[in-house]
Design a protein around this motif. Structure first.
Motif, PDB file in Angstrom:
ATOM      1  N   LYS A  59       0.820  -1.213   0.000  1.00  0.00           N
ATOM      2  CA  LYS A  59       0.000   0.000   0.000  1.00  0.00           C
ATOM      3  C   LYS A  59       0.854   1.264   0.000  1.00  0.00           C
ATOM      4  CE  LYS A  59      -4.005   2.159   2.192  1.00  0.00           C
ATOM      5  NZ  LYS A  59      -5.016   2.059   3.271  1.00  0.00           N
ATOM      6  N   GLU A  60       1.930   1.259   0.764  1.00  0.00           N
ATOM      7  CA  GLU A  60       2.786   2.451   0.823  1.00  0.00           C
ATOM      8  C   GLU A  60       3.378   2.763  -0.550  1.00  0.00           C
ATOM      9  OE1 GLU A  60       3.020  -0.199   2.764  1.00  0.00           O
ATOM     10  OE2 GLU A  60       2.193   0.605   4.645  1.00  0.00           O
ATOM     11  N   GLN A  61       3.791   1.718  -1.255  1.00  0.00           N
ATOM     12  CA  GLN A  61       4.345   1.905  -2.599  1.00  0.00           C
ATOM     13  C   GLN A  61       3.264   2.399  -3.554  1.00  0.00           C
ATOM     14  OE1 GLN A  61       6.226  -1.620  -4.204  1.00  0.00           O
ATOM     15  NE2 GLN A  61       6.332  -0.759  -6.276  1.00  0.00           N
ATOM     16  N   ALA A  62       2.053   1.848  -3.426  1.00  0.00           N
ATOM     17  CA  ALA A  62       0.944   2.268  -4.290  1.00  0.00           C
ATOM     18  C   ALA A  62       0.587   3.737  -4.046  1.00  0.00           C
ATOM     19  CB  ALA A  62      -0.270   1.381  -4.049  1.00  0.00           C
ATOM     20  N   ILE A  63       0.622   4.154  -2.798  1.00  0.00           N
ATOM     21  CA  ILE A  63       0.317   5.555  -2.480  1.00  0.00           C
ATOM     22  C   ILE A  63       1.365   6.481  -3.091  1.00  0.00           C
ATOM     23  CG2 ILE A  63       0.230   7.237  -0.589  1.00  0.00           C
ATOM     24  CD1 ILE A  63      -1.157   5.062   1.094  1.00  0.00           C
ATOM     25  N   GLU A  64       2.632   6.084  -2.967  1.00  0.00           N
ATOM     26  CA  GLU A  64       3.711   6.891  -3.550  1.00  0.00           C
ATOM     27  C   GLU A  64       3.545   7.012  -5.066  1.00  0.00           C
ATOM     28  OE1 GLU A  64       8.617   6.795  -3.838  1.00  0.00           O
ATOM     29  OE2 GLU A  64       7.573   5.559  -2.355  1.00  0.00           O
ATOM     30  N   LEU A  65       3.222   5.887  -5.711  1.00  0.00           N
ATOM     31  CA  LEU A  65       2.999   5.889  -7.157  1.00  0.00           C
ATOM     32  C   LEU A  65       1.791   6.755  -7.512  1.00  0.00           C
ATOM     33  CD1 LEU A  65       3.463   4.807 -10.047  1.00  0.00           C
ATOM     34  CD2 LEU A  65       2.072   2.811  -9.407  1.00  0.00           C
ATOM     35  N   ALA A  66       0.699   6.602  -6.763  1.00  0.00           N
ATOM     36  CA  ALA A  66      -0.529   7.354  -7.042  1.00  0.00           C
ATOM     37  C   ALA A  66      -0.297   8.850  -6.904  1.00  0.00           C
ATOM     38  CB  ALA A  66      -1.640   6.899  -6.099  1.00  0.00           C
ATOM     39  N   GLU A  67       0.425   9.252  -5.878  1.00  0.00           N
ATOM     40  CA  GLU A  67       0.684  10.676  -5.686  1.00  0.00           C
ATOM     41  C   GLU A  67       1.518  11.237  -6.830  1.00  0.00           C
ATOM     42  OE1 GLU A  67       2.341  10.706  -1.753  1.00  0.00           O
ATOM     43  OE2 GLU A  67       0.388  11.075  -0.813  1.00  0.00           O
ATOM     44  N   SER A  68       2.463  10.444  -7.308  1.00  0.00           N
ATOM     45  CA  SER A  68       3.269  10.867  -8.456  1.00  0.00           C
ATOM     46  C   SER A  68       2.401  11.022  -9.709  1.00  0.00           C
ATOM     47  CB  SER A  68       4.380   9.841  -8.708  1.00  0.00           C
ATOM     48  OG  SER A  68       5.032  10.088  -9.932  1.00  0.00           O
ATOM     49  N   LEU A  69       1.491  10.074  -9.932  1.00  0.00           N
ATOM     50  CA  LEU A  69       0.629  10.121 -11.112  1.00  0.00           C
ATOM     51  C   LEU A  69      -0.388  11.258 -11.022  1.00  0.00           C
ATOM     52  CD1 LEU A  69       0.082   6.298 -11.611  1.00  0.00           C
ATOM     53  CD2 LEU A  69       1.395   7.834 -13.091  1.00  0.00           C
ATOM     54  N   LEU A  70      -0.913  11.489  -9.831  1.00  0.00           N
ATOM     55  CA  LEU A  70      -1.858  12.605  -9.659  1.00  0.00           C
ATOM     56  C   LEU A  70      -1.159  13.939  -9.890  1.00  0.00           C
ATOM     57  CD1 LEU A  70      -3.904  11.308  -6.603  1.00  0.00           C
ATOM     58  CD2 LEU A  70      -4.726  11.609  -8.949  1.00  0.00           C
ATOM     59  N   ASN A  71       0.094  14.011  -9.506  1.00  0.00           N
ATOM     60  CA  ASN A  71       0.876  15.208  -9.800  1.00  0.00           C
ATOM     61  C   ASN A  71       1.063  15.368 -11.311  1.00  0.00           C
ATOM     62  OD1 ASN A  71       2.592  17.487  -8.839  1.00  0.00           O
ATOM     63  ND2 ASN A  71       4.199  16.322  -9.861  1.00  0.00           N
ATOM     64  N   LYS A  72       1.299  14.246 -12.002  1.00  0.00           N
ATOM     65  CA  LYS A  72       1.473  14.267 -13.455  1.00  0.00           C
ATOM     66  C   LYS A  72       0.233  14.815 -14.157  1.00  0.00           C
ATOM     67  CE  LYS A  72       3.143  10.569 -15.666  1.00  0.00           C
ATOM     68  NZ  LYS A  72       4.232  10.911 -16.615  1.00  0.00           N
ATOM     69  N   VAL A  73      -0.959  14.423 -13.677  1.00  0.00           N
ATOM     70  CA  VAL A  73      -2.198  14.872 -14.328  1.00  0.00           C
ATOM     71  C   VAL A  73      -2.741  16.159 -13.702  1.00  0.00           C
ATOM     72  CG1 VAL A  73      -2.790  12.518 -15.029  1.00  0.00           C
ATOM     73  CG2 VAL A  73      -3.734  13.435 -12.896  1.00  0.00           C
ATOM     74  N   GLY A  74      -1.953  16.781 -12.811  1.00  0.00           N
ATOM     75  CA  GLY A  74      -2.324  18.086 -12.272  1.00  0.00           C
ATOM     76  C   GLY A  74      -3.386  18.054 -11.198  1.00  0.00           C
ATOM     77  N   LEU A  75      -3.462  16.962 -10.446  1.00  0.00           N
ATOM     78  CA  LEU A  75      -4.528  16.831  -9.441  1.00  0.00           C
ATOM     79  C   LEU A  75      -4.005  16.411  -8.070  1.00  0.00           C
ATOM     80  CD1 LEU A  75      -7.287  15.117 -11.602  1.00  0.00           C
ATOM     81  CD2 LEU A  75      -7.323  17.455 -10.728  1.00  0.00           C
ATOM     82  N   ALA A  76      -2.748  16.707  -7.795  1.00  0.00           N
ATOM     83  CA  ALA A  76      -2.165  16.290  -6.516  1.00  0.00           C
ATOM     84  C   ALA A  76      -2.944  16.852  -5.326  1.00  0.00           C
ATOM     85  CB  ALA A  76      -0.703  16.735  -6.446  1.00  0.00           C
ATOM     86  N   GLU A  77      -3.472  18.061  -5.488  1.00  0.00           N
ATOM     87  CA  GLU A  77      -4.169  18.712  -4.366  1.00  0.00           C
ATOM     88  C   GLU A  77      -5.584  18.161  -4.161  1.00  0.00           C
ATOM     89  OE1 GLU A  77      -5.739  20.763  -7.907  1.00  0.00           O
ATOM     90  OE2 GLU A  77      -3.804  19.932  -7.304  1.00  0.00           O
ATOM     91  N   LYS A  78      -6.044  17.299  -5.071  1.00  0.00           N
ATOM     92  CA  LYS A  78      -7.406  16.762  -4.983  1.00  0.00           C
ATOM     93  C   LYS A  78      -7.432  15.329  -4.450  1.00  0.00           C
ATOM     94  CE  LYS A  78      -9.466  20.307  -7.063  1.00  0.00           C
ATOM     95  NZ  LYS A  78     -10.472  21.155  -6.384  1.00  0.00           N
ATOM     96  N   LYS A  79      -6.317  14.832  -3.945  1.00  0.00           N
ATOM     97  CA  LYS A  79      -6.225  13.401  -3.654  1.00  0.00           C
ATOM     98  C   LYS A  79      -7.205  12.926  -2.584  1.00  0.00           C
ATOM     99  CE  LYS A  79      -2.331  13.782  -0.395  1.00  0.00           C
ATOM    100  NZ  LYS A  79      -0.935  13.360  -0.145  1.00  0.00           N
ATOM    101  N   HIS A  80      -7.642  13.825  -1.684  1.00  0.00           N
ATOM    102  CA  HIS A  80      -8.571  13.415  -0.631  1.00  0.00           C
ATOM    103  C   HIS A  80     -10.021  13.775  -0.953  1.00  0.00           C
ATOM    104  CE1 HIS A  80      -5.245  12.106   1.752  1.00  0.00           C
ATOM    105  NE2 HIS A  80      -4.748  13.316   1.910  1.00  0.00           N
ATOM    106  N   GLU A  81     -10.262  14.301  -2.156  1.00  0.00           N
ATOM    107  CA  GLU A  81     -11.631  14.622  -2.569  1.00  0.00           C
ATOM    108  C   GLU A  81     -12.336  13.367  -3.080  1.00  0.00           C
ATOM    109  OE1 GLU A  81     -13.056  17.397  -2.113  1.00  0.00           O
ATOM    110  OE2 GLU A  81     -11.566  19.005  -2.141  1.00  0.00           O
ATOM    111  N   TYR A  82     -13.676  13.425  -3.080  1.00  0.00           N
ATOM    112  CA  TYR A  82     -14.475  12.366  -3.681  1.00  0.00           C
ATOM    113  C   TYR A  82     -14.858  12.777  -5.103  1.00  0.00           C
ATOM    114  CZ  TYR A  82     -14.755   9.988   0.796  1.00  0.00           C
ATOM    115  OH  TYR A  82     -14.425   9.313   1.941  1.00  0.00           O
TER     116      TYR A  82
END
Length: 250
Positions: free
Chosen positions: A116-139
């Motif tokens: 899970k920790e690795q998946a979170i790190e990957l997800a945060e990197s990808l969300l940053n790539k698509v310009g949505l890092a600040e939305k990660k806790h939104e629904y």
């Protein structure tokens, strides 16, 4: 990267794909064009294993699906094809009860057994790539359509596919939000991702595609470089399609 031989697909008496032969190279950007009902989306779904062809073969990298295989071997091949291909649909298909971050990490954790920790790190990197890092806790309900589609792209990328398949990813969006999604797709193309895109965005096809494939009535009618296809299409069916697209309101 992708080799399709004599692929056919029927739904009851309706033949949707007929003797499709196709080669796509690594890092190539191919846009599938054609009228509704021409078989474009079904072809993508066959490549991803969401639909099983009636005949023919599909090879992606070193994974082969062939209609002559027995059922268990076919099932195994479909699982392996799905691991190689990420797919983005016109409807976003996000889990409404999960946050953006949870949507992106679910498949790597449950399907690939990624920690899970690795998946979170990957997800945060990808969300940053698509310009949505600040939305990660939104629904998802709190995001625009364009933002939801960018999350869907990040979710597909989280499976670390070799090929991305896009099935009319902007058709449910208004023009302003369409630009957000196409910008991410252009970035992926620039980074060398192999992509097959079903779209009616002619400008994207002209500017980003290495090759355009035009389909009608379940058959590949013609293919070529964008500069050739859009300037001098070889078939009357393609010329008619381009005339109709030029007349559609912006």
């Amino acid at each position: 990267m992708i080799e399709v031989n004599h692929l056919s697909k029927r739904f009851d008496a309706l033949t949707v794909l007929q003797d499709i032969n196709l080669r796509i190279h690594s890092q190539e950007i191919v846009v599938l064009l054609g009228p509704s009902g021409s078989g474009k989306s079904t072809l993508l779904r066959c490549l991803n294993g969401l639909e099983e062809p009636n005949s023919g073969s599909i090879r992606v990298d070193n994974i082969l699906w062939d209609d002559s295989m027995n059922a268990p071997t076919k099932k195994k091949a479909i699982r392996e094809l799905r691991n190689l291909t990420g797919m983005v649909f016109q409807s976003f298909n996000l889990f409404p009860h999960l946050t953006v971050l949870e949507n992106v990490i679910t498949a790597p954790v449950t399907v690939k057994n990624m920690p899970k920790e690795q998946a979170i790190e990957l997800a945060e990197s990808l969300l940053n790539k698509v310009g949505l890092a600040e939305k990660k806790h939104e629904y998802p309900s709190r995001l625009s359509g364009g933002q939801q589609q960018r999350v869907a792209i990040a979710r597909a990328l989280a499976m670390q596919p070799q090929i991305m398949l896009f099935d009319e990813p902007t058709s449910a969006l208004d023009p302003e939000l369409t630009g957000e999604v196409l910008s991410v797709m252009r970035q992926l193309a620039d980074e060398g991702m192999t992509m097959i895109v079903v779209t009616h965005e002619m400008k994207f096809a002209q500017e980003v595609a290495n090759r355009v494939i035009f389909m009608s009535e379940g058959v590949i009618q013609e293919e070529g470089a964008p500069e050739q296809f859009f300037v001098q299409p070889q078939t009357e069916r393609a010329r008619k399609f381009l005339r109709q697209m030029a007349q559609e309101p912006v």
